[in-house]
Design an enzyme around this catalytic site. Sequence first.
Site, PDB file in Angstrom:
ATOM      1  N   HIS A  64       8.809 -55.867  -5.621  1.00  6.11           N
ATOM      2  CA  HIS A  64       9.810 -54.926  -6.139  1.00  6.11           C
ATOM      3  C   HIS A  64      10.778 -54.498  -5.045  1.00  6.11           C
ATOM      4  O   HIS A  64      10.397 -54.251  -3.905  1.00  6.11           O
ATOM      5  CB  HIS A  64       9.152 -53.739  -6.857  1.00  6.11           C
ATOM      6  CG  HIS A  64       8.505 -52.699  -5.996  1.00  6.11           C
ATOM      7  ND1 HIS A  64       9.197 -51.659  -5.427  1.00  6.11           N
ATOM      8  CD2 HIS A  64       7.205 -52.514  -5.649  1.00  6.11           C
ATOM      9  CE1 HIS A  64       8.365 -50.865  -4.774  1.00  6.11           C
ATOM     10  NE2 HIS A  64       7.145 -51.367  -4.884  1.00  6.11           N
ATOM     11  N   GLU A 203       9.958 -50.518 -10.149  1.00  6.17           N
ATOM     12  CA  GLU A 203       8.491 -50.486 -10.076  1.00  6.17           C
ATOM     13  C   GLU A 203       7.990 -49.077  -9.829  1.00  6.17           C
ATOM     14  O   GLU A 203       6.965 -48.666 -10.382  1.00  6.17           O
ATOM     15  CB  GLU A 203       7.995 -51.427  -8.968  1.00  6.17           C
ATOM     16  CG  GLU A 203       6.476 -51.598  -8.916  1.00  6.17           C
ATOM     17  CD  GLU A 203       5.747 -50.563  -8.065  1.00  6.17           C
ATOM     18  OE1 GLU A 203       4.501 -50.539  -8.113  1.00  6.17           O
ATOM     19  OE2 GLU A 203       6.408 -49.770  -7.367  1.00  6.17           O
ATOM     20  N   ASP A 226       2.795 -56.290  -2.604  1.00  8.83           N
ATOM     21  CA  ASP A 226       3.099 -54.861  -2.444  1.00  8.83           C
ATOM     22  C   ASP A 226       2.309 -54.312  -1.264  1.00  8.83           C
ATOM     23  O   ASP A 226       1.386 -54.964  -0.754  1.00  8.83           O
ATOM     24  CB  ASP A 226       2.753 -54.086  -3.722  1.00  8.83           C
ATOM     25  CG  ASP A 226       3.653 -52.869  -3.954  1.00  8.83           C
ATOM     26  OD1 ASP A 226       4.123 -52.278  -2.951  1.00  8.83           O
ATOM     27  OD2 ASP A 226       3.881 -52.515  -5.117  1.00  8.83           O
TER      28      ASP A 226
END
Length: 347
Positions: A64, A203, A226
Site C-alpha cells: 500500500h 489501506e 507490509d
Amino acid sequence: MGLNIKLLAKICEAPGAPGFEDRIRELILKEIKACADEITLDNMGNITAFKRGISKKKVMIAAHMDEIGFMVTHIDDQGFIRFHTLGGFDPKTLTSQRVLVHGKKDLIGVMGSKPIHIMSPDERNKAPKITDYFIDLGMPKSEVEKFISIGDPITRERGLIEMGECVNCKSIDNRVSVFILIEVLKQLKKPACDTYAVFTVQEEIGVRGANVATLAIQPDFGIALDTTIAFDTPGAAAHEKVTTLGEGVAIKIMDASTICDPRMVDFLKTVATNKKITWQPEILTAGGTDTSGIQRMTAGGSIAGAISIPTRHIHSVIEMAHKSDIQGAIDLLFHSLTNLTKHKWDR
C-alpha cells in the site's frame, strides 16, 4: 551493492494520505515504467504492474502506498486548523510535530496544544486526546483561506536518515514495502506465474484499495508486503516483541484480520530456508494488512500470506527498520515469485 537509500528516501518522504495518493503514485509510475508488460490504473487509484509468467496461474502482490495522515475539518477565526485523522494515531505522537497542509500550495504547520504550564493537575495527569490538538500555520485566517480549504489532506513532515544499520523516517509504514516491490520488479525477468504487482490505496482506513484490485484480478495466490511491530525495546517482555529488528524478514502467520494460508506460510519458509534468507515468524494479535483483501475478495479465496518488515516506533514520525531485514524481504519476494510453481499446493 546495497540498498538504494536515495530512492527509499524519496518514496518515504513523498506525501500521500489515504485517498490523496497522487504524488506518491506519480513517483511510483516513473520508477516502474520500464519494468512491466502492462501498467494500469483503476478508478480508486491503485497501480497494477503486470508481468507475464511461465504459468497462467495468477499471483497478486500488494504494497500500500498511502500513509497515515489527516484532513482539514475547520479553520477558526484565528486561522488555526482542526482536523480529522486518516488512519490510526496514538495522540501522544503528535506533540510538537511539524506537518504539511496540502492546499493550493503546501504550507508547513505545527501541532499545538495547551501548554503544560497552565494545565490543571487533572489535565496534566490525563492522557492526551486527538481533539486536544490543532495546527498552527503562523498565519491569520484571511491568509490561510487563500490556500487551504476544508477537506484538504495533511501529512507529517520528517526526512529519512540513516542511523547505524537502520533507516529512520516517517511513513516507513508502508513506503518501505513500496520500495521493496519496485526493486523486485526491476530484477524480475521471467516470473513463474502471471504476476500482478499492485501498489494499493487507502489501506490505512480499511484495506479499500486491495479489496477492489483483488476483485478485478481474481488471483490464485496472494502476498501482501507490509511493516509489522518490532517491540524489541526496553521494558518489552519476550512474548510482546512480535518481531526483532535485524533478526530477519518476518513471515506472517496471522494478524487480527487474517489467518494466513498454511500452504503459503510453508512455501515462504521453504524459500527462505533454501535461499539462506534469515527470517522470523510473525503473529500480530491486533492490526491487519492488505492480506485480508487478497485472501477473501475473490471467488473461493486465494492462497494468501504476507512478508513483513519489522519496524520500531510504528505509526510515528520516527519509524525505524533494519537494512538487512529490508534486503531480506527483497530477496524473499524475488525468489518466491520465481519458484511459485515448484511448490506442492494441494491440501
